[in-house]
Write a protein that holds these residues in place. Sequence first.
Motif, mmCIF file in Angstrom:
data_model
loop_
_atom_site.group_PDB
_atom_site.id
_atom_site.type_symbol
_atom_site.label_atom_id
_atom_site.label_comp_id
_atom_site.label_asym_id
_atom_site.label_seq_id
_atom_site.Cartn_x
_atom_site.Cartn_y
_atom_site.Cartn_z
ATOM 1 N N VAL A 71 -0.346 15.601 -9.856
ATOM 2 C CA VAL A 71 -0.203 14.179 -9.517
ATOM 3 C C VAL A 71 1.116 13.979 -8.759
ATOM 4 C CG1 VAL A 71 -1.537 13.273 -11.495
ATOM 5 C CG2 VAL A 71 0.912 13.729 -11.767
ATOM 6 N N ASP A 72 1.244 12.816 -8.134
ATOM 7 C CA ASP A 72 2.523 12.465 -7.507
ATOM 8 C C ASP A 72 3.512 12.004 -8.574
ATOM 9 O OD1 ASP A 72 1.651 12.949 -4.946
ATOM 10 O OD2 ASP A 72 1.079 10.865 -4.560
ATOM 11 N N GLY A 73 4.781 12.023 -8.216
ATOM 12 C CA GLY A 73 5.808 11.415 -9.070
ATOM 13 C C GLY A 73 6.512 10.327 -8.263
ATOM 14 N N TYR A 74 6.902 9.244 -8.927
ATOM 15 C CA TYR A 74 7.617 8.147 -8.239
ATOM 16 C C TYR A 74 8.928 7.868 -8.949
ATOM 17 C CZ TYR A 74 3.321 6.902 -5.748
ATOM 18 O OH TYR A 74 2.213 6.915 -4.949
ATOM 19 N N LEU A 75 10.004 7.843 -8.188
ATOM 20 C CA LEU A 75 11.290 7.380 -8.711
ATOM 21 C C LEU A 75 11.539 6.005 -8.097
ATOM 22 C CD1 LEU A 75 13.862 8.192 -10.357
ATOM 23 C CD2 LEU A 75 14.839 8.982 -8.187
ATOM 24 N N PHE A 76 11.807 5.018 -8.961
ATOM 25 C CA PHE A 76 11.944 3.655 -8.422
ATOM 26 C C PHE A 76 13.147 2.968 -9.062
ATOM 27 C CE2 PHE A 76 10.214 1.422 -12.127
ATOM 28 C CZ PHE A 76 9.503 2.433 -12.755
ATOM 29 N N PRO A 77 13.687 1.945 -8.386
ATOM 30 C CA PRO A 77 14.898 1.310 -8.907
ATOM 31 C C PRO A 77 14.628 0.540 -10.187
ATOM 32 C CG PRO A 77 14.206 0.296 -6.823
ATOM 33 C CD PRO A 77 13.250 1.409 -7.097
ATOM 34 N N GLY A 78 15.555 0.650 -11.127
ATOM 35 C CA GLY A 78 15.463 -0.121 -12.362
ATOM 36 C C GLY A 78 16.425 -1.282 -12.309
ATOM 37 N N ALA A 79 16.773 -1.808 -13.489
ATOM 38 C CA ALA A 79 17.674 -2.953 -13.557
ATOM 39 C C ALA A 79 19.069 -2.585 -13.044
ATOM 40 C CB ALA A 79 17.758 -3.443 -14.995
ATOM 41 N N GLU A 124 8.911 11.499 0.018
ATOM 42 C CA GLU A 124 8.604 10.497 1.026
ATOM 43 C C GLU A 124 9.105 9.159 0.505
ATOM 44 O OE1 GLU A 124 4.652 8.378 3.002
ATOM 45 O OE2 GLU A 124 4.457 9.711 1.294
ATOM 46 N N LYS A 125 9.712 8.373 1.389
ATOM 47 C CA LYS A 125 10.158 7.036 0.964
ATOM 48 C C LYS A 125 8.987 6.077 1.161
ATOM 49 C CE LYS A 125 14.235 4.201 1.335
ATOM 50 N NZ LYS A 125 15.549 4.101 1.929
ATOM 51 N N VAL A 126 8.607 5.359 0.107
ATOM 52 C CA VAL A 126 7.481 4.421 0.211
ATOM 53 C C VAL A 126 7.997 3.006 -0.100
ATOM 54 C CG1 VAL A 126 5.700 6.127 -0.350
ATOM 55 C CG2 VAL A 126 6.794 4.870 -2.204
ATOM 56 N N ASP A 127 7.189 2.006 0.296
ATOM 57 C CA ASP A 127 7.650 0.610 0.167
ATOM 58 C C ASP A 127 7.836 0.185 -1.277
ATOM 59 O OD1 ASP A 127 7.631 0.382 2.812
ATOM 60 O OD2 ASP A 127 5.648 -0.572 2.959
ATOM 61 N N ARG A 128 6.949 0.639 -2.134
ATOM 62 C CA ARG A 128 7.004 0.181 -3.526
ATOM 63 C C ARG A 128 6.312 1.178 -4.441
ATOM 64 N NH1 ARG A 128 1.931 -2.178 -4.584
ATOM 65 N NH2 ARG A 128 2.642 -3.542 -6.231
ATOM 66 N N VAL A 129 6.637 1.103 -5.709
ATOM 67 C CA VAL A 129 5.955 1.926 -6.699
ATOM 68 C C VAL A 129 4.614 1.237 -7.009
ATOM 69 C CG1 VAL A 129 7.075 0.752 -8.653
ATOM 70 C CG2 VAL A 129 6.332 3.080 -8.926
ATOM 71 N N PRO A 130 3.511 1.991 -7.177
ATOM 72 C CA PRO A 130 2.203 1.323 -7.317
ATOM 73 C C PRO A 130 1.922 0.746 -8.704
ATOM 74 C CG PRO A 130 1.900 3.693 -7.212
ATOM 75 C CD PRO A 130 3.367 3.446 -7.044
ATOM 76 N N PHE A 131 2.822 -0.105 -9.215
ATOM 77 C CA PHE A 131 2.552 -0.856 -10.447
ATOM 78 C C PHE A 131 1.821 -2.140 -10.068
ATOM 79 C CE2 PHE A 131 6.487 0.776 -12.948
ATOM 80 C CZ PHE A 131 5.742 1.860 -13.389
ATOM 81 N N ARG A 137 -9.318 1.623 -17.380
ATOM 82 C CA ARG A 137 -9.282 2.681 -16.365
ATOM 83 C C ARG A 137 -9.028 2.071 -14.972
ATOM 84 N NH1 ARG A 137 -11.632 7.874 -17.039
ATOM 85 N NH2 ARG A 137 -9.828 8.209 -18.303
ATOM 86 N N GLY A 138 -8.171 2.691 -14.212
ATOM 87 C CA GLY A 138 -7.940 2.213 -12.841
ATOM 88 C C GLY A 138 -6.863 1.143 -12.721
ATOM 89 N N THR A 139 -6.202 0.830 -13.848
ATOM 90 C CA THR A 139 -5.152 -0.205 -13.786
ATOM 91 C C THR A 139 -4.018 0.219 -12.842
ATOM 92 O OG1 THR A 139 -5.668 -0.862 -16.042
ATOM 93 C CG2 THR A 139 -3.546 -1.564 -15.194
ATOM 94 N N LEU A 140 -3.680 1.489 -12.860
ATOM 95 C CA LEU A 140 -2.704 2.028 -11.908
ATOM 96 C C LEU A 140 -3.054 3.494 -11.655
ATOM 97 C CD1 LEU A 140 0.814 2.456 -13.584
ATOM 98 C CD2 LEU A 140 -1.203 1.850 -14.866
ATOM 99 N N PRO A 141 -2.604 4.045 -10.546
ATOM 100 C CA PRO A 141 -2.976 5.429 -10.235
ATOM 101 C C PRO A 141 -2.368 6.435 -11.207
ATOM 102 C CG PRO A 141 -1.923 4.336 -8.345
ATOM 103 C CD PRO A 141 -1.775 3.424 -9.501
#
Length: 505
Positions: free
Chosen positions: A123-131, A152-159, A258-262
């Motif tokens: 699977v992919d891993g995402y690092l995203f900004p926290g508080a 790869e830099k992406v626009d947003r984490v897929p939440f 199922r399918g709520t997020l990738p």
Amino acid sequence: MTHSTTSVWEYPDPTRSATPLAGNSRYDVCVVGGGIAGLTTAYLLAREGKSVVVLESKPAVAGAETAATTAHLAWVIDDRFAHVESVRGADAARAAAASHRAAVDLIGEIVRREGIDCDYKRVDGYLFPGADGPDTLAKEEDALCRLGLPFEKVDRVPFPRRAPGPALRFPDQGQFHPLKYLTEIAGRIRKLGGVIHTDTLVTKVRGGSPCEVETKARNVVAAGAVVVATNAPFAVGTTLHAKVAAYLTYALAAEVPRGTLPYALYWDTEDPYHYVRLQPGGPDASFDYLIVGGEDHKTGQAADTDARWGRLEAWAKERVPGLGKIPYRWSGQVFETPDGLGLIGLAPGGGDNVYVITGDSGMGMTHGTLGARLVADLVQHRPNPLAGLYSPSRWMPGAAATLFQENLNLAAQYADWLTGGDVKSADQIPPGHGAVVRSGLTKLAVYKDNRGKTHTLSAVCRHMGCLVRWNPGEQTWDCPCHGSRYSAEGKLMHGPATSDLKPAG
Ligand SMILES: Cc1cc2nc3c(=O)[nH]c(=O)nc-3n(C[C@H](O)[C@H](O)[C@H](O)COP(=O)(O)OP(=O)(O)OC[C@H]3O[C@@H](n4cnc5c(N)ncnc54)[C@H](O)[C@@H]3O)c2cc1C
Ligand code: FES
């Protein structure tokens, strides 16, 4: 709040026919500890024709921290590449990434070779900004560019909600069901002629040719090599406990449609950070479990367990609508090293032919796997390019400040000897609770069970004499110094100690 002490990996006893060690015996290799590190080591060595025995203190293998994991299989270093680069240099940071990636690959290779059905997937891993804001992410991005690691830099984490961006996406991480995997690995070890003894607590390891491993029941195993894979750096004449810091980390699993997020691994940049992934749940994988972790603190140094699970739940609800039942809440320990990399190799001061796999740094699935590969080579006197990177004897001048902070914290814990108790007398302890009570020059760990029976123990940890503290959420006595843990009645649950709390004398 109610919580389960079993994690989301509830699974039948993986050892089935295993029994305690009785009598003395001799093997090529004796592995102490039946978690992912110990079982993988035994499996790799048994495949090479070595006679191996695994000695495990609990009634079943994979019952300790391996059963508490959230099982992200990541090559992205938990403590961040920027940190590893600053402490160990660019080559070491690149080698660390490659070695964890090789561990994810090795698990995949074993799964395929042995035909193990354990929900393994890449699977992919995402690092995203926290508080904490965008700075940590930007710093990590710079380090990744310097190191030439793939992202790869992406626009947003897929939440579904509160999906901050930008985020960094990393290819080729992994996930699996650790107990389904290790049940099969334990079976393969036995098929290959290996032996697994559970309910067998090791108390002494003596290096040499052969080495000797002594159990609480005074049986002795002689072996050409010993691999100590006990998660905590169990006392083998080494000072490794001074190089690791024990932290408790919390997790919960909530049902989501199922399918709520990738399917992916998700980590924010806070310290401590939140970590998230999905696991198929239900009889026909009809829903997913959203597994959320975080809220770490030094073991024995916080008592607000329920509040921590509450904050994890609130964090998840803000980001994922439709969060259903939360049948599992649990916690467990991780052992942090100053540079974020495991301590794997010949045990310093442990004598000849004694090897250790410790310092998981929150990445024990991959550290345990790459550690098994590395130690299997070292046991057979084969060169392995990772030996220096993970050497338990390595010098980490770049991490002196971290080590200093941890040692200051450690020294401060001994001040408990000078203070009063949590309560003045045992009468003030309600049923179902524990508290430390001063008694002259010493302190007692007093637990009143739900029937009102009082269990009075010495509060002195059997490892190196710190005083244990009550953990109300898990109903355990936790040592704030090096992470030993005991049940409410004083039974040893987690080393480095090797014996129960003493009854009050
Ligand atoms: C909540 C949580 C989430 C985590 N998430 C992740 C994650 O997503 N990814 C990841 O890579 N890692 C994660 N980790 C860390 C990972 O789970 C552990 O580092 C890993 O399972 C440790 O494996 P191990 O084999 O070294 O130790 P363990 O699984 O603890 O096995 C050691 C064994 O040694 C036995 N033992 C100890 N002392 C003795 C003795 N004296 N004699 C005989 N036997 C003894 C113990 O009973 C135990 O079974 C997480 C940990 C926790 C607690
Ligand atoms: S764990 Fe070391 S003193 Fe308790």
